[in-house]
Scaffold this active site. Structure first.
Site, short mmCIF file in Angstrom:
data_model
loop_
_atom_site.label_atom_id
_atom_site.label_comp_id
_atom_site.label_asym_id
_atom_site.label_seq_id
_atom_site.Cartn_x
_atom_site.Cartn_y
_atom_site.Cartn_z
N SER A 146 0.85 -1.19 0.00
CA SER A 146 0.00 0.00 0.00
C SER A 146 0.90 1.26 0.00
O SER A 146 1.77 1.39 -0.86
CB SER A 146 -0.95 -0.07 1.21
OG SER A 146 -1.93 0.92 1.14
N ASP A 287 -8.74 -5.03 -6.28
CA ASP A 287 -8.37 -3.82 -5.54
C ASP A 287 -9.07 -2.61 -6.13
O ASP A 287 -8.88 -2.27 -7.29
CB ASP A 287 -6.84 -3.64 -5.61
CG ASP A 287 -6.31 -2.60 -4.64
OD1 ASP A 287 -7.03 -1.64 -4.32
OD2 ASP A 287 -5.16 -2.76 -4.20
N HIS A 317 -8.10 -4.37 -1.65
CA HIS A 317 -6.85 -3.74 -1.26
C HIS A 317 -6.26 -4.37 0.01
O HIS A 317 -5.04 -4.32 0.21
CB HIS A 317 -7.08 -2.24 -1.05
CG HIS A 317 -5.83 -1.47 -0.81
ND1 HIS A 317 -4.90 -1.24 -1.79
CD2 HIS A 317 -5.33 -0.90 0.32
CE1 HIS A 317 -3.89 -0.54 -1.29
NE2 HIS A 317 -4.13 -0.33 -0.02
#
Lengths: 355, 355
Positions: A146, A287, A317
């Site tokens: 991330s 995602d 995600h």
């Protein structure tokens, strides 16, 4: 940059003497005070807090997660609390402190004391300072998820001589404009709460909004049923879960830290062409925050050798936190197989579906 | 149910005498006060405001849009302002008041005077009252978009004898649990604003969040660029647009009306098996609010003959407002081709890609 360093706690025992505890490995926390030139906010004196786990002789791997992650990636004898990536860290796991020296830090700004625009590039420079303090010249790998993947790419572009390999999981060279809009509205929720000195209420709403971007409609359809009328109001099935997420987050997060780190994601901008170290790109098809198209664009444009691994996950995600086996396989592969330089910088990208 | 009716304005001229104005057709607004048994909130005296356009002899079509739409679907000589579906309404357009008598109303609760849980079924019953007042026994079609499609399905289930055909665009028999969570957080934004007596601030944020659910990442990627640092803050490229959306909405919407109509969407629950009139289901593949899987599930389960048309659109859920040509084609087809009863109630669904 100048720095002063302070070690909070050190253990160098190597014997595994306690029942089910992880094999004892040296773990240490420390902090270093540095003068750091921020890209948008001048030079500041900042305190960087790190945690290291594994012998100093082992090849070093820097590990970074999302904006809510911290220096405590996994538990050790010295620091027994579960880390934010506990499933991946420990003896016999993908990130094994008996094989690699694992380094992590608390994001610049995460303590809520820095009210300034923080660029992901600033985080990369801060990490270089931490490595200086630890006398680590070169990383075997920078594993980022991330926001951590964004910073890993910045580190590769800015400190090319200091790492061998980037593993970028669910993070790309840019923030997608739709995801940025989503985050901007989360920041507005915090601002709305702050107007009445009720920042935690606003922060809870921001977190709940973020959760929707981290997960998928498919997961919600499996978990949650129809809405109900309760006391003259409609209450939807996911609200208990969202309440829990909000309360848990506000208990441990400074609203200012959230604002500044959320902003930082939206400043992500690295030209992939400036990255010529080997890069493993891990993308999740579901995602909704980092569209897979951005990950593939990244992979096609970096100059170093590249491997792309695509996962399918109901968790979107959040796959890096939830798909423990698939992520372990990705990490094991990435840390054990040297990526060969590509024949040309424009050779086709091999896309592999992860286990 | 009892009702009293009042006609606000009526015109019965039929000549087209003004330059580019639409061909003059009778148009009228009126209101009817009825006693309505609400599903979750007892019996209430409510005022229903309608608009009718087209001769009384023409077959009637009820038209309903999203929770922000109203009785003014398209302009006429009598009511010259642009309607919310202007592109589809008028002489020569898909909804032509020279061929159909178009009926619409302001949603129950839209004036902000009804602080009660409003079920989509209540809207269907309110529409039946409007039809009573207008002495319309049977609708040729009920064309509904978004929330209007949900209400159209309720009307078909509850007032089966009063309509020939449902056209359900971007709305299904249930609210998807993820979309419900998204709306619940919008309502929390309004509540957060209300806590500090700044409801319009909260409502603006709610609308901005809703916009993200109506549109797509692909559209934002085309329209918006990277974030910038402005006055020590990060401002993302979509914020000007979102500011505009918020201001425009708060100028014309009561926070209470938004809360109660937003809630109403989440109460949608019709068993498709209870619907045995012909249904045209129009779904948009990119719709993030009404997943196409729900539309296909609806089409497979209704008992009447069904036609499914699937659109592709960069505008996602907002396609019914933005894809003017494709929607016109869908409407023309639906209003001009009688759906034949299916051979069996479980015959395969023919899915057609719309033009």
């Amino acid at each position: 940059m100048s720095f002063a360093s302070h070690l909070e706690k050190t253990t160098h025992s190597t014997a595994s003497s306690i029942g089910h505890a992880p094999a004892a490995v040296p773990a240490q926390r420390g902090e270093v005070v540095v003068s750091l030139a921020l890209r948008h906010a001048g030079t500041r004196i900042v305190t960087l807090r790190y945690e290291v786990c594994g012998d100093a002789e082992l090849p070093a791997v820097f590990v970074a997660g999302g904006i809510s992650a911290n220096r405590h990636v996994g538990s050790s004898e010295a620091f027994a609390d579960a880390g934010w990536w506990e499933a991946q860290v420990g003896a016999g796991r993908a990130l094994d402190p008996r094989r690699h020296r694992l380094v992590a830090f608390d994001w610049l700004g995460s303590d809520g004391s820095l009210d300034a625009v923080i660029d992901p590039a600033d985080q990369a420079d801060a990490i270089a300072c931490v490595l200086d303090a630890l006398r680590i010249e070169r990383l075997e790998a920078f594993v980022g998820c991330s926001y951590g993947a964004m910073v890993a790419l910045q580190f590769a572009a800015r400190h090319r001589a200091r790492l061998n390999h980037v593993v970028a999981i669910s993070g790309a060279h840019r923030a997608h404009p739709f995801s940025s809009a989503w985050r901007a509205l989360q920041r507005r929720a915090v601002a709305l709460g702050a107007l009445q000195c009720d920042e935690s209420h606003g922060l809870a709403l921001a977190r709940q909004l973020a959760i929707l971007s981290y997960r998928t409609p498919e997961e919600f359809a499996e978990r949650f049923d129809a809405a109900q009328v309760v006391d003259g109001r409609v209450r939807v099935a996911a609200e208990d879960y969202l309440d829990h997420c909000g309360a848990q987050y506000t208990a441990r997060t400074s609203p200012l830290a959230f604002q500044r780190l959320s902003e930082s994601i939206d400043l992500q901008s690295v030209a992939p062409e400036c990255i010529d170290v080997p890069v493993t790109v891990v993308a999740v098809q579901e995602d909704r925050l980092v569209p897979i198209a951005d990950s593939l664009d990244l992979a096609q444009r970096v100059r170093g050798p590249t491997r792309v691994q695509v996962l399918r996950s109901l968790f979107g995600h959040d796959a890096f936190l939830k798909e423990e086996a698939a992520i372990a396989a990705v990490l094991n592969h990435a840390l054990n197989h040297t990526l060969q330089p590509a024949a040309t910088s424009h050779s086709p990208i091999a896309i592999e579906a992860a286990a």
